[in-house]
Design an enzyme around this catalytic site. Structure first.
Site, short mmCIF file in Angstrom:
data_model
loop_
_atom_site.label_atom_id
_atom_site.label_comp_id
_atom_site.label_asym_id
_atom_site.label_seq_id
_atom_site.Cartn_x
_atom_site.Cartn_y
_atom_site.Cartn_z
N CYS A 1 1.06 -1.16 0.08
CA CYS A 1 -0.02 0.04 -0.08
C CYS A 1 0.96 1.43 -0.05
O CYS A 1 2.20 0.97 -0.34
CB CYS A 1 -0.99 0.03 1.24
SG CYS A 1 -0.12 0.12 2.90
N ARG B 1 -3.25 -0.70 5.45
CA ARG B 1 -3.95 -1.64 4.60
C ARG B 1 -3.00 -2.82 4.30
O ARG B 1 -3.43 -4.00 4.59
CB ARG B 1 -4.41 -1.22 3.18
CG ARG B 1 -5.47 -0.13 3.41
CD ARG B 1 -5.64 0.61 1.81
NE ARG B 1 -4.49 1.63 1.72
CZ ARG B 1 -4.33 2.25 0.88
NH1 ARG B 1 -5.27 2.05 -0.21
NH2 ARG B 1 -3.43 3.14 0.66
N ASP C 1 -8.14 3.88 1.21
CA ASP C 1 -7.31 4.15 2.25
C ASP C 1 -8.34 4.87 3.43
O ASP C 1 -8.87 5.89 3.27
CB ASP C 1 -6.54 5.44 1.59
CG ASP C 1 -5.61 5.72 2.66
OD1 ASP C 1 -5.36 5.23 3.90
OD2 ASP C 1 -4.51 6.50 2.18
P1 4NP Z 1 -1.83 2.96 4.22
O1 4NP Z 1 -2.38 4.10 4.66
O2 4NP Z 1 -1.23 3.34 2.63
O3 4NP Z 1 -2.88 1.85 3.88
O4 4NP Z 1 -0.72 2.46 4.98
C1 4NP Z 1 -1.79 5.33 4.77
C2 4NP Z 1 -1.00 5.68 5.96
C3 4NP Z 1 -0.34 6.80 6.08
C4 4NP Z 1 -0.34 7.60 4.97
C5 4NP Z 1 -1.31 7.42 3.82
C6 4NP Z 1 -1.80 6.10 3.70
N1 4NP Z 1 0.27 9.05 5.19
O5 4NP Z 1 0.04 9.79 4.12
O6 4NP Z 1 1.00 9.13 6.13
#
Ligand code: 4NP
Length: 150
Positions: free
Chosen positions: A8, A14, A124
């Site tokens: 991800c 995720r 997300d």
């Molecule tokens: P992930 O979610 O891609 O599912 O781990 C996110 C976690 C942090 C961020 C973006 C998406 N961020 O911009 O910090």
């Protein structure tokens, strides 16, 4: 042994969830598979998963606390047989690092495992409430069941 990588953006919501669900399914069903996860960004390297993801997974008897974020790298194309990404932005970022057609063929959207050829994304949950994390859990769980029992 099949080796699977879940990817991800941050590797804190995720993809660690997908890794934790796969680890549980692999163990419970004695499946010969290995799984890891990574993020396309460097934002959260070495961090534990987001506390909201950890809490949600714990409700489903999955412990994500020991996992730590790392960044996806081009050498992962050699180490893994299949690379599942959560959304189309992850897909573009991973494919940009591929140096051959055989590498590109390893990459697919996770939800194509449960919803073939529909190109659906795992949203997300980072900026959403508790229900967002619960919705993501069920989407990811269903896809992981398809991968485990394919
Ligand atoms: P992930 O979610 O891609 O599912 O781990 C996110 C976690 C942090 C961020 C973006 C998406 N961020 O911009 O910090």
């Amino acid at each position: 042994m099949q080796k699977i990588l879940m990817v991800c953006l941050g590797n804190i919501c995720r993809s660690p969830l997908a890794e934790g669900i796969m680890l549980k399914l692999i163990k419970e069903n004695n499946i010969n598979m290995r799984v890891d996860s990574a993020g396309t960004s460097s934002f959260h390297i070495d961090e534990a998963p987001d506390h909201r993801t950890v809490l949600n997974a714990a409700k489903h008897n999955i412990d994500l606390k020991p996992l730590r974020a790392r960044q996806f790298k081009a050498s992962d194309f050699e180490k893994f047989d299949k690379i599942y990404v959560m959304d189309k932005s992850n897909l573009a970022n991973v494919l940009a690092l591929a140096s051959s057609e055989s590498h590109k063929e390893k990459v697919d959207l996770l939800l194509n495992a449960s919803h073939p050829d529909q190109y659906l994304e795992v949203p997300d949950p980072y900026h959403r409430g508790e229900q967002g994390f619960e919705d993501v859990f069920h989407l990811v769980y269903k896809a992981c069941q398809h991968i485990t029992f394919a």
